[in-house]
Design a protein around this motif. Structure first.
Motif, PDB file in Angstrom:
ATOM      1  N   GLY A 140     -30.125  29.477  23.357  1.00  0.00           N
ATOM      2  CA  GLY A 140     -30.456  28.317  23.917  1.00  0.00           C
ATOM      3  C   GLY A 140     -31.980  27.523  23.179  1.00  0.00           C
ATOM      4  O   GLY A 140     -31.916  27.630  21.923  1.00  0.00           O
ATOM      5  N   ASP A 141     -33.055  27.568  23.871  1.00  0.00           N
ATOM      6  CA  ASP A 141     -34.303  27.201  23.257  1.00  0.00           C
ATOM      7  C   ASP A 141     -34.962  28.126  22.797  1.00  0.00           C
ATOM      8  O   ASP A 141     -36.260  28.053  22.464  1.00  0.00           O
ATOM      9  CB  ASP A 141     -35.077  26.128  24.054  1.00  0.00           C
ATOM     10  N   ARG A 142     -34.539  29.280  22.588  1.00  0.00           N
ATOM     11  CA  ARG A 142     -35.428  30.379  22.096  1.00  0.00           C
ATOM     12  C   ARG A 142     -34.775  31.268  21.253  1.00  0.00           C
ATOM     13  O   ARG A 142     -33.590  30.934  20.947  1.00  0.00           O
ATOM     14  CB  ARG A 142     -35.836  31.412  23.197  1.00  0.00           C
ATOM     15  N   VAL A 143     -35.351  31.932  20.153  1.00  0.00           N
ATOM     16  CA  VAL A 143     -34.615  32.953  19.360  1.00  0.00           C
ATOM     17  C   VAL A 143     -35.153  34.575  19.592  1.00  0.00           C
ATOM     18  O   VAL A 143     -36.488  34.673  19.846  1.00  0.00           O
ATOM     19  CB  VAL A 143     -35.081  32.652  17.899  1.00  0.00           C
ATOM     20  N   LEU A 144     -33.948  35.083  19.914  1.00  0.00           N
ATOM     21  CA  LEU A 144     -34.203  36.400  19.840  1.00  0.00           C
ATOM     22  C   LEU A 144     -34.498  37.346  18.592  1.00  0.00           C
ATOM     23  O   LEU A 144     -33.917  37.062  17.628  1.00  0.00           O
ATOM     24  CB  LEU A 144     -33.150  37.165  20.824  1.00  0.00           C
ATOM     25  N   THR A 145     -35.239  38.303  18.449  1.00  0.00           N
ATOM     26  CA  THR A 145     -35.350  39.224  17.452  1.00  0.00           C
ATOM     27  C   THR A 145     -35.446  40.609  17.885  1.00  0.00           C
ATOM     28  O   THR A 145     -35.145  40.860  19.281  1.00  0.00           O
ATOM     29  CB  THR A 145     -36.624  39.131  16.805  1.00  0.00           C
ATOM     30  N   ARG A 146     -35.386  41.717  17.089  1.00  0.00           N
ATOM     31  CA  ARG A 146     -35.500  43.150  17.275  1.00  0.00           C
ATOM     32  C   ARG A 146     -36.749  43.655  18.346  1.00  0.00           C
ATOM     33  O   ARG A 146     -36.652  44.744  18.968  1.00  0.00           O
ATOM     34  CB  ARG A 146     -35.647  43.845  16.089  1.00  0.00           C
ATOM     35  N   ASP A 147     -37.714  42.615  18.211  1.00  0.00           N
ATOM     36  CA  ASP A 147     -38.775  42.820  19.200  1.00  0.00           C
ATOM     37  C   ASP A 147     -38.567  42.811  20.539  1.00  0.00           C
ATOM     38  O   ASP A 147     -39.026  43.236  21.545  1.00  0.00           O
ATOM     39  CB  ASP A 147     -40.101  42.085  18.830  1.00  0.00           C
ATOM     40  N   ASP A 148     -37.242  41.904  21.025  1.00  0.00           N
ATOM     41  CA  ASP A 148     -36.961  41.939  22.244  1.00  0.00           C
ATOM     42  C   ASP A 148     -35.969  42.873  22.877  1.00  0.00           C
ATOM     43  O   ASP A 148     -35.406  43.679  22.122  1.00  0.00           O
ATOM     44  CB  ASP A 148     -36.138  40.449  22.441  1.00  0.00           C
ATOM     45  N   GLU A 149     -36.007  43.351  24.022  1.00  0.00           N
ATOM     46  CA  GLU A 149     -35.449  44.299  24.722  1.00  0.00           C
ATOM     47  C   GLU A 149     -33.971  43.669  25.095  1.00  0.00           C
ATOM     48  O   GLU A 149     -33.812  42.915  26.025  1.00  0.00           O
ATOM     49  CB  GLU A 149     -36.020  45.050  26.215  1.00  0.00           C
ATOM     50  N   VAL A 150     -32.978  44.051  24.222  1.00  0.00           N
ATOM     51  CA  VAL A 150     -31.683  43.146  24.381  1.00  0.00           C
ATOM     52  C   VAL A 150     -30.803  44.281  24.787  1.00  0.00           C
ATOM     53  O   VAL A 150     -30.400  45.461  24.029  1.00  0.00           O
ATOM     54  CB  VAL A 150     -31.143  42.645  22.973  1.00  0.00           C
ATOM     55  N   ILE A 151     -29.624  44.279  25.802  1.00  0.00           N
ATOM     56  CA  ILE A 151     -28.880  45.079  26.167  1.00  0.00           C
ATOM     57  C   ILE A 151     -27.597  44.156  26.084  1.00  0.00           C
ATOM     58  O   ILE A 151     -27.635  43.087  26.533  1.00  0.00           O
ATOM     59  CB  ILE A 151     -28.810  45.305  27.764  1.00  0.00           C
ATOM     60  N   THR A 152     -26.417  44.835  25.396  1.00  0.00           N
ATOM     61  CA  THR A 152     -25.260  44.055  24.941  1.00  0.00           C
ATOM     62  C   THR A 152     -24.078  44.721  25.675  1.00  0.00           C
ATOM     63  O   THR A 152     -24.031  45.651  26.047  1.00  0.00           O
ATOM     64  CB  THR A 152     -25.053  44.151  23.700  1.00  0.00           C
ATOM     65  N   PHE A 153     -23.026  43.783  26.273  1.00  0.00           N
ATOM     66  CA  PHE A 153     -21.876  44.363  26.890  1.00  0.00           C
ATOM     67  C   PHE A 153     -20.566  43.430  26.427  1.00  0.00           C
ATOM     68  O   PHE A 153     -20.935  42.132  26.335  1.00  0.00           O
ATOM     69  CB  PHE A 153     -21.865  44.147  28.403  1.00  0.00           C
ATOM     70  N   VAL A 154     -19.746  43.770  25.824  1.00  0.00           N
ATOM     71  CA  VAL A 154     -18.724  43.085  25.271  1.00  0.00           C
ATOM     72  C   VAL A 154     -17.409  43.547  25.798  1.00  0.00           C
ATOM     73  O   VAL A 154     -16.803  44.874  26.028  1.00  0.00           O
ATOM     74  CB  VAL A 154     -18.478  43.318  23.674  1.00  0.00           C
ATOM     75  N   ASN A 155     -16.517  42.663  26.116  1.00  0.00           N
ATOM     76  CA  ASN A 155     -15.041  42.878  26.397  1.00  0.00           C
ATOM     77  C   ASN A 155     -14.205  41.513  25.721  1.00  0.00           C
ATOM     78  O   ASN A 155     -14.906  40.576  25.396  1.00  0.00           O
ATOM     79  CB  ASN A 155     -14.696  42.613  28.060  1.00  0.00           C
ATOM     80  N   ARG A 156     -13.046  41.833  25.325  1.00  0.00           N
ATOM     81  CA  ARG A 156     -12.348  40.694  24.884  1.00  0.00           C
ATOM     82  C   ARG A 156     -12.165  39.738  26.226  1.00  0.00           C
ATOM     83  O   ARG A 156     -12.455  38.390  25.843  1.00  0.00           O
ATOM     84  CB  ARG A 156     -11.027  41.085  24.503  1.00  0.00           C
ATOM     85  N   ASN A 157     -11.797  40.035  27.146  1.00  0.00           N
ATOM     86  CA  ASN A 157     -11.937  39.300  28.465  1.00  0.00           C
ATOM     87  C   ASN A 157     -12.496  40.168  29.490  1.00  0.00           C
ATOM     88  O   ASN A 157     -12.443  41.339  29.371  1.00  0.00           O
ATOM     89  CB  ASN A 157     -10.491  39.016  28.868  1.00  0.00           C
TER      90      ASN A 157
END
Length: 418
Positions: A206-223
């Motif tokens: 969106g209007d921001r840029v995330l870096t490794r300084d941010d606490e990012v949690i990821t979750f991935v499915n094909r669907n």
């Protein structure tokens, strides 16, 4: 050597092997539904075939799966006949047989060796069937019978194939003897030279840029669907957002259904579970949840590079490439304690495993790791080392796959069953 690949969505699992064989000087051809016109792709001659639509016919519902496989098999058979009339004779055929395309190819070329990609044999007992009580069939006994019929395609290939290739032991071990002894376990491979961490990664959101300084949690499915634990993840989300007020949650996956039961008509599993939990999540917390849909591969890799912690859940089923790619990125992993994961992850050595259904324990483990940077670093480094040592494309998997092809070409070819 003339080598023919069969995959309805070529290159699929053969994207590295087919190119490597072509680079060695073999004449590599592929038959696929994916293209409409003949093409050359990285040294591979790619030829289309089409499936002719037929008028409606009455079939028992349990036979619809086999009917679609025979339909593809017939179409591929006619395309193969045309190739034979043009003088083409493969020494080796390598097929993902799951869609039935290779059913009749040795009827065209009886002296060709056939190797099949053994993705799964459908077992009708627990935990392969009935693992998740929430999505039980209304008639479990009849469901077991339907699942057994899905193996007709497998059994028809056992009689004509000389060897099998399976990416994990979990998948290979679903196949019965005596064919199990013909299956070599060699993963498709992870290109660890490309799939590697980058501390300087930047990810536009969106209007921001995330870096490794941010606490990012990821979750991935094909669907986004129950087979891959999407419902468990979503039910953990309200508690997770409360516990981690700075976390950004990145969710990747489509709205369709890859595996298991379809959602009610007019709905998607994605929206069903959003609706279930949305009322428990304040707007300011929901603003930190980002559904990315399906994204280009380079952006997908950057998302994993960004991830401080990756969550992966699955029924006892085929292991996703995305889990191994996340490990190669040195992500700290919290995953379900199900059979496919125990092959890839050793608890507290290369990741953390939790009960598939325990959303509260999932949140507890995620929070514990997010609060423990040394543990994340230890697990992430060990995870990447495990991928490099076990699943590396160039040094481990691709050389073994090529040896498998060469061995396949030397196998005796028995007569076709009468």
């Amino acid at each position: 050597m003339n080598i023919l690949f069969i995959h309805q969505n070529f290159p699929g699992q053969f994207k590295h092997l087919s190119v490597a064989l072509a680079a060695q000087g073999h004449q590599v051809t592929a038959l696929t539904l994916r293209v409409k016109e003949p093409a050359t792709w990285r040294g591979v001659r790619v030829l289309p075939y089409g499936v002719q639509r037929r008028g409606g016919q009455k079939l028992h519902p349990w036979l619809l799966d086999m009917d679609s496989k025979v339909t593809r098999g017939e179409a591929c058979y006619h395309a193969a006949q045309k190739l034979k009339e043009q003088g083409y004779h493969p020494d080796v055929i390598i097929a993902h047989h799951g869609w039935g395309e290779s059913l009749f190819l040795r009827d065209v070329w009886p002296r060709a060796r056939l190797g099949i990609y053994c993705e799964l044999y459908h077992l009708a007992g627990y935990p392969h069937l009935g693992f998740d009580p929430e999505f039980q069939s209304r008639d479990p006994g009849a469901e077991a019978l339907r699942i057994r019929l899905k193996n007709l395609n497998n059994h028809m290939h056992f009689d004509v194939a000389q060897a099998g290739l399976s990416p994990t032991s979990f998948q290979a071990d679903t196949f019965p003897q005596p064919f199990r002894d013909k299956i070599s376990v060699i993963h498709d491979g992870i290109d660890t030279a490309q799939v590697k961490p980058d501390p300087g990664v930047r990810f536009a959101l969106g209007d921001r840029v995330l870096t490794r300084d941010d606490e990012v949690i990821t979750f991935v499915n094909r669907n986004l669907e129950p087979y891959r634990g999407y419902h468990v993840f979503m039910r953990a989300l309200p508690q997770l957002l409360r516990a981690r007020p700075e976390a950004q949650i990145l969710i990747t996956g489509g709205d369709g259904t890859s595996y298991g039961a379809k959602p009610p008509p007019g709905k998607t599993w994605k929206q069903i579970f959003i609706d279930e939990v949305r009322g428990q999540i304040p707007d300011e917390d929901w603003a930190r949840v980002h559904f990315l849909g399906r994204i280009p591969y380079d952006r997908f890799l950057d998302m994993l590079r960004l991830s401080r912690l990756h969550i992966y859940l699955t029924y006892p089923f085929v292991l996703s490439w995305s889990l191994l790619e996340a490990m190669a990125m040195e992500c700290a992993i919290v995953a379900s304690d199900t059979a496919p994961l125990r092959e890839a992850i050793t608890h507290d050595e290369t990741g953390r495993l939790v009960d598939f259904f325990d959303a509260a324990k999932l949140v507890e483990e995620v929070c514990a790791l997010l609060d423990d940077a040394p543990a994340r670093a230890r697990l992430g480094a060990a995870a990447r080392d495990h991928i490099v040592q076990t699943y590396d494309l160039q040094n481990i998997c691709l050389p073994q796959q090529i040896i498998w092809v060469e061995a396949l070409a030397r196998l005796p070819v028995p007569d076709l069953p009468v």
